[in-house]
Scaffold this motif. Structure first.
Motif: not given
Length: 45
Positions: A32-37
């Protein structure tokens, strides 16, 4: 990896000489990708 390191350090101190350990982990955190911010946030002091 930090949690794995803690486990290896802790069990390494109580393991018998010549003993062996097995680390079983999950790759779910990579699925699950974590948003960069969110990922670059610094913990509040």
């Amino acid at each position: 990896m930090v949690g794995t390191g803690y486990a290896v350090d802790a069990f390494g101190e109580v393991m018998a000489a010549g003993g062996a350990g097995l680390i079983i982990s999950s790759q779910a955190a990579y699925m699950y990708p974590i948003p960069n911010n969110v990922e670059v946030q610094q913990p509040s002091a």
